[in-house]
Design a protein around this motif. Sequence first.
Motif, mmCIF file in Angstrom:
data_model
loop_
_atom_site.group_PDB
_atom_site.id
_atom_site.type_symbol
_atom_site.label_atom_id
_atom_site.label_comp_id
_atom_site.label_asym_id
_atom_site.label_seq_id
_atom_site.Cartn_x
_atom_site.Cartn_y
_atom_site.Cartn_z
ATOM 1 N N LEU A 85 0.831 -1.203 0.000
ATOM 2 C CA LEU A 85 0.000 0.000 0.000
ATOM 3 C C LEU A 85 0.866 1.254 0.000
ATOM 4 C CD1 LEU A 85 -2.903 -0.977 2.448
ATOM 5 C CD2 LEU A 85 -3.002 -0.800 -0.045
ATOM 6 N N CYS A 86 1.899 1.262 0.828
ATOM 7 C CA CYS A 86 2.784 2.435 0.867
ATOM 8 C C CYS A 86 3.551 2.592 -0.447
ATOM 9 C CB CYS A 86 3.759 2.307 2.038
ATOM 10 S SG CYS A 86 2.982 2.490 3.666
ATOM 11 N N ALA A 87 3.965 1.473 -1.036
ATOM 12 C CA ALA A 87 4.713 1.527 -2.291
ATOM 13 C C ALA A 87 3.869 2.049 -3.435
ATOM 14 C CB ALA A 87 5.254 0.138 -2.629
ATOM 15 N N HIS A 88 2.551 1.915 -3.302
ATOM 16 C CA HIS A 88 1.668 2.357 -4.377
ATOM 17 C C HIS A 88 0.967 3.684 -4.063
ATOM 18 C CE1 HIS A 88 2.317 -1.786 -5.672
ATOM 19 N NE2 HIS A 88 1.899 -1.400 -6.875
ATOM 20 N N GLY A 89 1.541 4.429 -3.110
ATOM 21 C CA GLY A 89 1.081 5.793 -2.917
ATOM 22 C C GLY A 89 0.268 6.071 -1.678
ATOM 23 N N CYS A 90 0.005 5.066 -0.864
ATOM 24 C CA CYS A 90 -0.758 5.302 0.361
ATOM 25 C C CYS A 90 0.164 5.895 1.423
ATOM 26 C CB CYS A 90 -1.353 3.988 0.867
ATOM 27 S SG CYS A 90 -2.675 4.211 2.066
ATOM 28 N N SER A 91 -0.320 6.831 2.194
ATOM 29 C CA SER A 91 0.494 7.487 3.211
ATOM 30 C C SER A 91 0.856 6.505 4.328
ATOM 31 C CB SER A 91 -0.260 8.662 3.811
ATOM 32 O OG SER A 91 0.405 9.147 4.960
ATOM 33 N N PRO A 92 2.109 6.501 4.794
ATOM 34 C CA PRO A 92 2.486 5.662 5.940
ATOM 35 C C PRO A 92 1.687 5.995 7.200
ATOM 36 C CG PRO A 92 4.424 6.509 4.814
ATOM 37 C CD PRO A 92 3.253 7.241 4.239
ATOM 38 N N ASP A 93 1.102 7.187 7.228
ATOM 39 C CA ASP A 93 0.303 7.594 8.391
ATOM 40 C C ASP A 93 -1.174 7.229 8.259
ATOM 41 O OD1 ASP A 93 2.522 8.775 9.625
ATOM 42 O OD2 ASP A 93 2.236 10.631 8.494
ATOM 43 N N MET A 94 -1.532 6.472 7.223
ATOM 44 C CA MET A 94 -2.924 6.064 7.055
ATOM 45 C C MET A 94 -3.357 5.204 8.243
ATOM 46 S SD MET A 94 -5.714 6.084 5.309
ATOM 47 C CE MET A 94 -5.255 6.673 3.676
ATOM 48 N N PRO A 95 -4.494 5.526 8.879
ATOM 49 C CA PRO A 95 -4.958 4.749 10.039
ATOM 50 C C PRO A 95 -5.312 3.308 9.666
ATOM 51 C CG PRO A 95 -6.047 6.887 9.949
ATOM 52 C CD PRO A 95 -5.339 6.706 8.635
ATOM 53 N N VAL A 96 -4.998 2.410 10.577
ATOM 54 C CA VAL A 96 -5.281 0.980 10.409
ATOM 55 C C VAL A 96 -5.876 0.456 11.703
ATOM 56 C CG1 VAL A 96 -4.349 -1.309 9.884
ATOM 57 C CG2 VAL A 96 -3.311 0.725 8.861
ATOM 58 N N ALA A 97 -6.859 -0.438 11.594
ATOM 59 C CA ALA A 97 -7.423 -1.112 12.760
ATOM 60 C C ALA A 97 -7.342 -2.617 12.559
ATOM 61 C CB ALA A 97 -8.870 -0.695 12.988
ATOM 62 N N LEU A 98 -6.926 -3.311 13.605
ATOM 63 C CA LEU A 98 -6.993 -4.769 13.631
ATOM 64 C C LEU A 98 -8.083 -5.149 14.625
ATOM 65 C CD1 LEU A 98 -3.224 -5.819 13.838
ATOM 66 C CD2 LEU A 98 -4.612 -5.407 11.805
ATOM 67 N N ILE A 99 -9.021 -5.975 14.192
ATOM 68 C CA ILE A 99 -10.115 -6.403 15.068
ATOM 69 C C ILE A 99 -9.994 -7.913 15.254
ATOM 70 C CG2 ILE A 99 -12.598 -6.414 15.451
ATOM 71 C CD1 ILE A 99 -12.787 -4.102 13.422
#
Length: 465
Positions: free
Chosen positions: A397-411
């Motif tokens: 995701l980061c390699a294809h332009g997504c910000s490293p600061d994009m929020p992520v949740a694990l449930i």
Amino acid sequence: MDFLPLFHQVGDQSALIVGGGPVAARKAQLLLEAGASVTLLAPELAAASQILVDEARVLWINAVYEARHLQQMDLIVAATNDQQVNHQVAADARQLRLPVNVVNDPTAGTFIFPAVIDRSPVVAAVSSSGAAPVLTRLMRGRIESLLPASMGLLAQLVGQYRKQVQETLSGSTARRRFWERVLNGVIADRAMTGQKEAAGRLLEEELQHFRQGDHGRGEVYLVGAGPGDPDLLTFKALRLMQQADVVLHDRLVSPEILALVRRDAELIYVGKRRSEHAVPQEGINELLIRHARAGKRVCRLKGGDPFIFGRGGEEIEQLAAAGIEFQVVPGITAASGCAAYSGIPLTHRDYSQSVRFVTAHLKNNTSDLKWDELVTAGQTLVFYMGLVALPEIARQLCAHGCSPDMPVALIEQGTTPQHRVFTATLSTICDLVDQHDVQAPTLIIVGEVVKLHHKLNWFKPAVEG
């Protein structure tokens, strides 16, 4: 027993309700639904009663009660807010041997109105003999939830074929077994979904099988069990689970849900873990067909929804090819259930206008996902089965332009008592997994909507990263 429950035919009777308030309107509505001719007697009417008069559904006598008003009536209801008047109505009705109900005073009249569950022509009634009306309403609600709204369609089908079955099958035992088969299977479900012709055709085929001594036609129910919380099962899922003879279940089906299966059903575990299948998919297909051909009702119980990364489509393809009757009951998929229990709306006007479900299984530690399409502004990503692949997901995701600061949740184990939520960013989420020993099953949500978790979470406190 203070009251004997009876069902009266009032379609050709005249009912007088003394009173014009909201309670009188409710009693009038019940009597109208049963086909009675209703007259309201009151010097003035409340809004609900006035509507019935304006619609010409009831007659209105604008007067104060007198005993003469009972003449030519078949049934009386005293529903004024004056107990003295109500008791006088009851006394006059008793003298004329007319059935009479006095609202809020069950002992003053000769009958009471129960709480009614209407699935005409099937009707159920619940009463506490007037002692606990709120409890009666709660009981009615419970029963309402257990009886499909279209139960009446099924009753009509039974009535249509009852005489034919009596003439075809000799002996009460054979007829009882036949009707149990019809009412607990695919024929009933066809009828209750409005497929009258299909239900009738299947019923006639089943009747011929019984006439020839063959009682062995089986069927399969492909049922979604939801993400874990038993309360998220659909009514239909629960009904089919409780009538199945054999249940094939995944590892994602919780013990609490399995406890709702019919107690004498045969349980067969066919769960799958990464690189570890209790029963291969081909074996599952074979089991479904073999048990159905043996005349059994088979429930294939799958976590979440069977058509979202559940291989349900492959299973019913095999059933269709084998000529096995089947039906599919959707379940709440993990994305919807886990996100809702974590206070994470999958779409939100300010953060996300679309959502995408992705399976994260990797082959040889690589992925052929179209990452360019996944990295889109205003889109929420939900990865199923992605815990092992999480480092690759974050990297791609980061390699294809997504910000490293994009929020992520694990449930983790969403909607169950072990439900845990971990929030971080694409750059820090993998470290969080190592710190907290996160285990499967875990759902991954990537997107700006994860920010709302801290504000909207209601199920359990989050574990922060």
